[in-house]
Design an enzyme around this catalytic site. Structure first.
Site, PDB file in Angstrom:
ATOM      1  N   HIS A 127      46.129  40.403  42.255  1.00  0.00           N
ATOM      2  CA  HIS A 127      45.011  40.357  42.950  1.00  0.00           C
ATOM      3  C   HIS A 127      44.856  40.211  44.600  1.00  0.00           C
ATOM      4  O   HIS A 127      45.217  41.080  45.156  1.00  0.00           O
ATOM      5  CB  HIS A 127      45.439  39.041  42.489  1.00  0.00           C
ATOM      6  CG  HIS A 127      44.801  38.035  41.115  1.00  0.00           C
ATOM      7  ND1 HIS A 127      43.769  38.723  40.196  1.00  0.00           N
ATOM      8  CD2 HIS A 127      46.426  37.679  39.967  1.00  0.00           C
ATOM      9  CE1 HIS A 127      44.254  38.409  39.446  1.00  0.00           C
ATOM     10  NE2 HIS A 127      45.518  37.853  38.764  1.00  0.00           N
ATOM     11  N   ASP A 157      37.964  40.753  46.901  1.00  0.00           N
ATOM     12  CA  ASP A 157      37.263  40.997  45.669  1.00  0.00           C
ATOM     13  C   ASP A 157      35.966  41.291  45.559  1.00  0.00           C
ATOM     14  O   ASP A 157      35.392  42.536  45.263  1.00  0.00           O
ATOM     15  CB  ASP A 157      37.399  40.176  45.094  1.00  0.00           C
ATOM     16  CG  ASP A 157      38.286  39.671  44.096  1.00  0.00           C
ATOM     17  OD1 ASP A 157      39.708  40.326  44.473  1.00  0.00           O
ATOM     18  OD2 ASP A 157      39.146  38.408  43.495  1.00  0.00           O
TER      19      ASP A 157
END
Length: 397
Positions: A127, A157
């Protein structure tokens, strides 16, 4: 709109892929998201998009996906390396290669992975915080003495992943105007984060005063008291960013006068030369911390408004939305193009969450499928087991 007429297939994913699709949709591209059957999608990056449900574990579902991709300009792949290939949807199926002809050689095939495809972490789950860690950026971010702090999931992200993906797609589309051919756009969030962080990383690798020293001792990482956030009497915050000498002088003059007017008489007072003397930084920090605490945030905001002190309030999301011209909690498309602006606000703001499969029939009819073919595909399991057994509400057939 700049991208009107562009057809995009976006496989449902998390954060970077949906954001890349959102950028394209905001500027007029027709973006169709492929969702899994019986899947509750909570993605909020869906304004201007449509959704179809396909069971990609069934041959019929794969056949429909291929048909949609065969007529698309762009595909967004959010999966780990090799997933699309195992489904028979890899780029080699669509692009021409030596000795074979693909079914859509004009396709811009964009892939967003977490780790570099040729690195030791390529097959691992991860992540934002993991990509940020391997990029080298996390180690120089502000935090406590013990450890750095990560900035939500913004850098990897969305900047290094989604925005880099959208940029790569646009670059490939520009090149396609010359060659007539598509290509693969490979994005990974570790490399993307490093690229968007070129400025701090380059400064951190030399003796630059901006970031060249240990973390927390430099101008831009919370070390400088004249580039930091301060707590006010009401628990809210003010941002101070007076890096340049002239801005620091303006700030200190206004701040010092405010302290005097409110009866505060510090034993130490900064001078215009204070920012250049690191040994005075601890005293300056204490001076600012104690000073800001005597009044609420909005007092300080009003005091500095209109000045060149580089001091503004830290707003909550709701407050920032009210300051935005749109007055909406959902950020407006940006940048604004003068001749071909993004989607009108009501369309761009519509639907916080897109129901999976809401446009399945609509999209398939546009792809040239008849009602009878769609019914047969349902019986063949293209849209999942529910439609196969006659329950078709989940994908709006």
């Amino acid at each position: 709109m700049a991208l009107r007429g562009l057809s995009v297939i976006e496989f449902a994913g998390l954060a970077p892929g949906p954001f890349a699709g959102l950028v394209l949709a905001h500027h007029g591209a027709s973006v169709t998201r492929i969702d899994r059957p019986s899947f509750i999608n909570t993605d909020v990056l869906c304004a201007g998009k449509r959704s179809v449900v396909l069971d990609l574990k069934s041959p019929a579902g794969i056949a429909v996906a291929r048909r949609l991709i065969a007529r698309a300009d762009v595909l967004i792949d959010p999966f780990r390396p090799g997933v699309m290939e195992r489904m028979g949807l890899g780029p080699q199926y669509f692009h021409d290669s030596e000795g074979s002809t693909g079914i859509n050689d004009r396709l811009v095939y964009a892939r967003v992975a977490g780790f570099p495809p040729d690195g030791p972490h390529k097959s691992m789950a991860g992540h934002e915080i993991n990509y940020l860690a391997l990029s080298g950026v996390l180690s120089i971010l502000p935090g406590t003495r013990e450890k750095p702090t990560f900035p939500l999931n913004l850098l990897a992200d969305f900047s290094g992943g989604g925005l880099m993906c959208a940029t790569g797609i646009l670059l490939a589309l520009v090149e396609r105007c010359k060659s007539g051919r598509g290509q693969v756009v490979d994005v990974n969030m570790v490399s993307g984060t490093r690229y968007v962080s070129s400025f701090p990383l380059l400064h951190a690798t030399n003796t630059s005063p901006l970031l060249g020293g240990p973390r927390g001792t430099n101008l831009l990482d919370g070390g400088a008291p004249f580039y930091d956030v301060y707590t006010c009497s009401d628990g809210k915050w003010m941002s101070v960013g007076c890096l340049e000498p002239q801005f620091f002088v303006t700030f200190i003059d206004i701040f010092r006068d405010a302290l005097r007017m409110n009866g505060l008489k510090p034993t130490w007072t900064p001078t215009p030369e204070t920012p250049t003397r690191k040994e005075d930084w601890p005293k300056l920090r204490a001076y600012l911390e104690n000073g800001f605490k005597i009044k609420p945030r909005d007092y300080w905001a009003s005091l500095f408004h209109g000045s060149d002190a580089c001091v503004v309030p830290v707003l909550t999301p709701k407050e920032a939305a009210l300051l935005d011209p749109s007055k909406s909690a959902r950020p407006s498309p940006h940048p604004h193009l003068s001749r071909t602006p993004p989607l009108p606000q009501p369309v761009a703001q519509s639907g916080m969450v897109l129901e999976p499969g809401l446009h399945t029939r609509e999209v398939l009819v546009e792809a040239g499928l008849s009602g009878g073919e769609i019914k047969q595909l349902a019986l063949d399991g293209a849209f999942g087991e529910e439609t196969k057994h006659g329950t078709i509400s989940s994908c709006k057939l």
